[in-house]
Design an enzyme around this catalytic site. Structure first.
Site, PDB file in Angstrom:
ATOM      1  N   CYS A 154     -15.413   6.716  15.840  1.00 32.55           N
ATOM      2  CA  CYS A 154     -15.981   6.604  14.501  1.00 32.55           C
ATOM      3  C   CYS A 154     -16.581   5.241  14.225  1.00 32.55           C
ATOM      4  CB  CYS A 154     -14.896   6.895  13.479  1.00 32.55           C
ATOM      5  SG  CYS A 154     -13.450   5.868  13.690  1.00 32.55           S
ATOM      6  N   GLU A 159     -12.857  15.683  13.922  1.00 29.29           N
ATOM      7  CA  GLU A 159     -12.342  14.761  12.895  1.00 29.29           C
ATOM      8  C   GLU A 159     -13.117  13.467  12.972  1.00 29.29           C
ATOM      9  OE1 GLU A 159      -9.443  11.324  12.084  1.00 29.29           O
ATOM     10  OE2 GLU A 159     -10.387  11.895  13.977  1.00 29.29           O
ATOM     11  N   ARG A 172      -5.164   7.821   3.973  1.00 32.44           N
ATOM     12  CA  ARG A 172      -6.099   7.898   5.101  1.00 32.44           C
ATOM     13  C   ARG A 172      -6.990   9.105   4.882  1.00 32.44           C
ATOM     14  NH1 ARG A 172      -5.747   5.510  10.051  1.00 32.44           N
ATOM     15  NH2 ARG A 172      -6.871   6.434  11.776  1.00 32.44           N
ATOM     16  N   ARG A 221     -10.029  11.401   5.862  1.00 27.39           N
ATOM     17  CA  ARG A 221     -10.792  11.763   7.056  1.00 27.39           C
ATOM     18  C   ARG A 221     -11.554  13.055   6.812  1.00 27.39           C
ATOM     19  NH1 ARG A 221     -10.138   7.246   8.095  1.00 27.39           N
ATOM     20  NH2 ARG A 221      -9.539   6.288  10.065  1.00 27.39           N
TER      21      ARG A 221
HETATM   22  C1  LIG Z   1     -10.859   7.956  17.042  1.00 26.29           C
HETATM   23  S1  LIG Z   1     -10.131   7.873  18.621  1.00 26.29           S
HETATM   24  C2  LIG Z   1      -9.360   9.455  18.748  1.00 26.29           C
HETATM   25  C3  LIG Z   1      -7.880   9.371  18.751  1.00 26.29           C
HETATM   26  C4  LIG Z   1      -7.137  10.685  18.891  1.00 26.29           C
HETATM   27  N1  LIG Z   1      -7.604  11.712  18.010  1.00 26.29           N
HETATM   28  C5  LIG Z   1      -5.655  10.476  18.662  1.00 26.29           C
HETATM   29  O1  LIG Z   1      -5.021  11.198  17.888  1.00 26.29           O
HETATM   30  O2  LIG Z   1      -5.095   9.551  19.254  1.00 26.29           O
HETATM   31  C6  LIG Z   1     -11.501   7.998  19.682  1.00 26.29           C
HETATM   32  C7  LIG Z   1     -11.144   7.911  21.168  1.00 26.29           C
HETATM   33  O3  LIG Z   1     -12.337   8.128  21.921  1.00 26.29           O
HETATM   34  C8  LIG Z   1     -12.204   7.406  23.122  1.00 26.29           C
HETATM   35  N2  LIG Z   1     -13.541   7.268  23.741  1.00 26.29           N
HETATM   36  C9  LIG Z   1     -14.554   6.444  23.389  1.00 26.29           C
HETATM   37  N3  LIG Z   1     -15.611   6.613  24.190  1.00 26.29           N
HETATM   38  C10 LIG Z   1     -15.268   7.581  25.083  1.00 26.29           C
HETATM   39  C11 LIG Z   1     -15.941   8.195  26.169  1.00 26.29           C
HETATM   40  N4  LIG Z   1     -17.185   7.837  26.502  1.00 26.29           N
HETATM   41  N5  LIG Z   1     -15.298   9.150  26.869  1.00 26.29           N
HETATM   42  C12 LIG Z   1     -14.024   9.514  26.558  1.00 26.29           C
HETATM   43  N6  LIG Z   1     -13.337   8.956  25.530  1.00 26.29           N
HETATM   44  C13 LIG Z   1     -13.943   8.001  24.801  1.00 26.29           C
HETATM   45  C14 LIG Z   1     -11.584   6.095  22.689  1.00 26.29           C
HETATM   46  O4  LIG Z   1     -10.953   5.442  23.773  1.00 26.29           O
HETATM   47  C15 LIG Z   1     -10.599   6.566  21.608  1.00 26.29           C
HETATM   48  O5  LIG Z   1      -9.302   6.735  22.123  1.00 26.29           O
END
Ligand SMILES: C[S@@+](CC[C@H](N)C(=O)[O-])C[C@H]1O[C@@H](n2cnc3c(N)ncnc32)[C@H](O)[C@@H]1O
Length: 350
Positions: free
Chosen positions: A122, A161, A206, A208
């Site tokens: 995000c 989300e 929070r 979302r």
């Molecule tokens: C907002 S967090 C989501 C967290 C998850 N919903 C949770 O409950 O823990 C977004 C996640 O996307 C991952 N991310 C970012 N770029 C990515 C990519 N190119 N491929 C896979 N994951 C990625 C980040 O490391 C991060 O953990």
């Protein structure tokens, strides 16, 4: 935006949506599935899902808890997160190491599944980010990785989300593009709502946006019954290591500026240095400054407290440093909130 199906009153109002594989939707079948029925629907015994941008598995816990109530067995077919520490936490808790960068994964290689979860990054959309949206090639476009996977695999449904600000970013154009892709290019029926963890029994404000979509039309009721409500007293640990205490100078400075009306409370410092306090926490943030939130204006939250504020169960193993745990908790989803959404949405579309 109101769910399309809520607006359909007459058969001729129902648009003939073209599907991405070229075949068209059977409108008659779709229309009649909207009609109320007294029969209790039989849910599938098993639902296969994938967990994209899985972080530390917030969606996976929410799914597990909701499916348990629905009597469905969930099977995770694929998980992905680029962050090595998130992978470590996920592996320690689910015995499965997520694959890395999703942009490098050929969608054809992903096993078949019927439900997709994605809390996509995000930063590019949040108020605190740079407000670049889709122009940010590394982050904003990750939505398109979700889209190409949906296009190839055609699951029954998805739940996405993101930050609340996604809906207003760039005058609403970013969000309109996302909805346009999901509805018009991919042929899903879509609804969305901004929900607040505070309304789901967690003492954390929070907000979302939750975007739900399915191959068949549905009418989601976004009112939820929440039986279990936790307060800060339930969340806060009794004996906390000295290392979590802010310096004497910081505590004094905060207490000169602010007096709290409640106890316990979480003190919040905003970007301009103003202090406020509440009997709940403001949103945990992955990249916030060290002393952004202070319990009673005196100490930082422990990793366990942060996980509790997101609804993670006590058995969740914290296997990373405090800094990484803070980032992981700040990135995660409020489990109780998403659990309620899954519990209500899945029976509508399976
Ligand atoms: C907002 S967090 C989501 C967290 C998850 N919903 C949770 O409950 O823990 C977004 C996640 O996307 C991952 N991310 C970012 N770029 C990515 C990519 N190119 N491929 C896979 N994951 C990625 C980040 O490391 C991060 O953990």
């Amino acid at each position: 935006m109101i769910s399309k199906i809520k607006q359909y009153r007459k058969e001729e109002d129902i648009p003939q949506k073209s599907m991405i594989n070229g075949s068209s939707v059977n409108v008659e079948r779709l229309y009649y599935t909207i009609s109320p029925t007294c029969e209790k629907k039989k849910l599938p015994e098993t639902i296969n899902f994938i967990d994209l941008f899985c972080g530390i598995g917030g969606f996976r816990y929410a799914c597990r808890q909701a499916f348990e109530k629905l009597g469905i067995q969930g099977r995770c077919m694929f998980s992905s997160d680029i962050d090595k520490f998130a992978q470590e936490s996920y592996a320690a808790n689910f015995n499965e190491k997520p694959v890395g960068d999703i942009t490098k994964i050929d969608e054809k290689e992903i096993p078949d599944f019927n439900l997709l979860f994605a809390g996509f990054p995000c930063q590019a959309f949040s108020i605190c980010g740079l407000q670049k949206g889709f122009e940010d090639n590394t982050k904003g476009t990750l939505f398109f990785d979700i889209a190409r996977i949906l296009k190839e695999k055609q699951p029954n449904a998805f739940i996405l989300e993101n930050v609340k600000n996604l809906a207003s970013h760039d005058g609403g154009r970013t969000f309109d593009t996302i909805i346009h892709v999901l509805e018009d290019e991919l042929g899903y029926f879509v609804d969305h709502k901004v929900l607040n963890a505070l309304d789901f029994g967690l003492p954390q404000k929070r907000e979302r946006i939750i975007i739900i979509g399915a191959k068949k039309p549905f009418s989601m009721d976004w009112e939820f019954n929440v039986e279990k409500k936790q307060t800060l007293e339930d969340i806060l640990e009794k004996d906390v290591d000295k290392k979590y205490h802010a310096s004497k100078e910081i505590v004094e400075k905060r207490k000169q500026k602010h007096t709290s009306a409640s106890m316990p409370s979480i003190w919040h410092e905003n970007k301009s240095g103003n202090i406020s306090s509440y009997p709940y926490s403001c949103a945990l943030r992955a990249g916030a400054s060290y002393n952004y939130l202070l319990v009673n204006g005196e100490r930082r939250l422990t990793p366990r407290e942060m996980m509790r504020l997101q609804g993670f169960p006590e058995e969740f193993k914290i296997v990373v440093s405090d800094t990484q745990a803070r980032k992981q908790a700040g990135n995660a989803i409020p489990i109780n909130m998403v659990e309620k959404v899954i519990e209500k949405f899945v029976p509508l579309v399976f």
